[in-house]
Motif scaffolding. Sequence first.
Motif, short mmCIF file in Angstrom:
data_model
loop_
_atom_site.label_atom_id
_atom_site.label_comp_id
_atom_site.label_asym_id
_atom_site.label_seq_id
_atom_site.Cartn_x
_atom_site.Cartn_y
_atom_site.Cartn_z
N ARG A 98 0.83 -1.21 0.00
CA ARG A 98 0.00 0.00 0.00
C ARG A 98 0.86 1.25 0.00
O ARG A 98 0.54 2.24 -0.67
CB ARG A 98 -0.95 -0.01 1.20
CG ARG A 98 -2.00 -1.12 1.14
CD ARG A 98 -3.01 -1.01 2.26
NE ARG A 98 -3.84 0.17 2.12
CZ ARG A 98 -4.79 0.52 2.98
NH1 ARG A 98 -5.03 -0.23 4.04
NH2 ARG A 98 -5.50 1.60 2.78
N ALA A 99 1.94 1.23 0.75
CA ALA A 99 2.85 2.39 0.77
C ALA A 99 3.52 2.56 -0.58
O ALA A 99 3.72 3.69 -1.06
CB ALA A 99 3.89 2.21 1.87
N ARG A 101 2.26 1.75 -3.48
CA ARG A 101 1.27 2.26 -4.43
C ARG A 101 1.13 3.78 -4.37
O ARG A 101 0.69 4.40 -5.34
CB ARG A 101 -0.10 1.63 -4.14
CG ARG A 101 -0.25 0.19 -4.60
CD ARG A 101 -1.63 -0.30 -4.28
NE ARG A 101 -1.79 -1.73 -4.53
CZ ARG A 101 -2.55 -2.52 -3.81
NH1 ARG A 101 -3.22 -2.03 -2.78
NH2 ARG A 101 -2.65 -3.80 -4.11
N ALA A 102 1.49 4.39 -3.25
CA ALA A 102 1.37 5.85 -3.13
C ALA A 102 2.21 6.56 -4.18
O ALA A 102 1.87 7.67 -4.60
CB ALA A 102 1.78 6.30 -1.73
N TYR A 129 -3.90 9.54 0.46
CA TYR A 129 -2.94 8.73 1.23
C TYR A 129 -2.12 9.58 2.20
O TYR A 129 -1.54 9.05 3.15
CB TYR A 129 -2.00 7.97 0.28
CG TYR A 129 -0.96 8.84 -0.41
CD1 TYR A 129 0.32 8.98 0.14
CD2 TYR A 129 -1.24 9.50 -1.59
CE1 TYR A 129 1.27 9.77 -0.49
CE2 TYR A 129 -0.30 10.29 -2.22
CZ TYR A 129 0.96 10.41 -1.68
OH TYR A 129 1.91 11.19 -2.29
N ARG A 130 -2.08 10.90 1.98
CA ARG A 130 -1.29 11.75 2.87
C ARG A 130 -2.15 12.64 3.77
O ARG A 130 -1.63 13.56 4.41
CB ARG A 130 -0.31 12.59 2.06
CG ARG A 130 -0.91 13.48 0.97
CD ARG A 130 0.18 14.29 0.25
NE ARG A 130 -0.38 15.15 -0.79
CZ ARG A 130 -0.43 14.85 -2.06
NH1 ARG A 130 0.06 13.70 -2.49
NH2 ARG A 130 -0.95 15.68 -2.95
N GLN A 185 -1.41 13.14 -6.96
CA GLN A 185 -0.80 12.04 -6.21
C GLN A 185 0.72 12.19 -6.13
O GLN A 185 1.36 11.59 -5.28
CB GLN A 185 -1.15 10.71 -6.88
CG GLN A 185 -0.71 9.48 -6.11
CD GLN A 185 -1.15 8.19 -6.80
OE1 GLN A 185 -2.14 8.18 -7.52
NE2 GLN A 185 -0.41 7.12 -6.57
#
Length: 299
Positions: A98-99, A101-102, A129-130, A185
């Motif tokens: 998941r990290a 994918r950021a 995400y952030r 993103q």
Amino acid sequence: MIVPVAAQAARKESLMTALAIDVRELRKTFGPHEALKGVSLSVREGEMVALLGASGSGKSTMMRHLSGLQRGDAGSVSRIALHGCVVQEGGRCSAEVRAIRAGVATIFQQFNLVDRLPVMHNVLAGALYRLPLWRTLTKRFPAEELALAWQALQRVGIECCAWQRASTLSGGQQQRAAISRAIVQRARTILADEPIASLDPESSRRVMELLAELNREAGVTVLVSLHQVDYAFAYCPRTIGLRRGEVVYDGPTAALSRERLKDLYGTQSDELFERAVPPQAAPTEPHRPLGTAPALQAA
């Protein structure tokens, strides 16, 4: 600060030697069908590469594996890494997927926007995400994120649609909104899976030009799957060709003559030349001056 030309060249050379995408021996079977047959490929940071193939070649399956949306066959020796971080290995996803994918944005053929939400909120999804969960739930976004989203919409030329429902946009506009989301993103790599398959020629040209601009000006690595070879010629210096789950070509796009494609794809080569008139890569339109949207409401 002005960066010396020599320093710029050294940085570019350093980027181009690092791998953004590294795939080793990827295998995927669906029942009796072997979709990917031990595929190995790599893409250097800063490259724009076409993943070319006719229907059923394994392009979309490959793209879903790169971001960890699908896993390779369990027990295989397959391995996928993005920017040096392992996404999956031996059919098992990394705990850090998941990290990872950021830093990777995926653009789909189906746009993947939430139809009932305004375009602005869809674009701001790139920043989730952030941000803390409460801002996501209440849709109270920080001023700097709103400004970034507005600038991204300006860059792709649809800022006038910022507060429309996503469902009211044309296909080309929706794909540009998806590119805006990738900009917000701050993705280092964009995986574009058949992003122009359902668009008209002019919208297709605009979307491909935007991807090329992000690659050229921001250094974003772009891997774009296509089944139209003319767009690969116009925008991608390098092409990786897939056929029935195997890499059959990896090299300069300019070397792909119609005769070479016929040798690689047989009767399927006709599908790769389905457009009668090849697109022309138009000069990049100048960026619109950045402004402040009067409708923006920051928390």
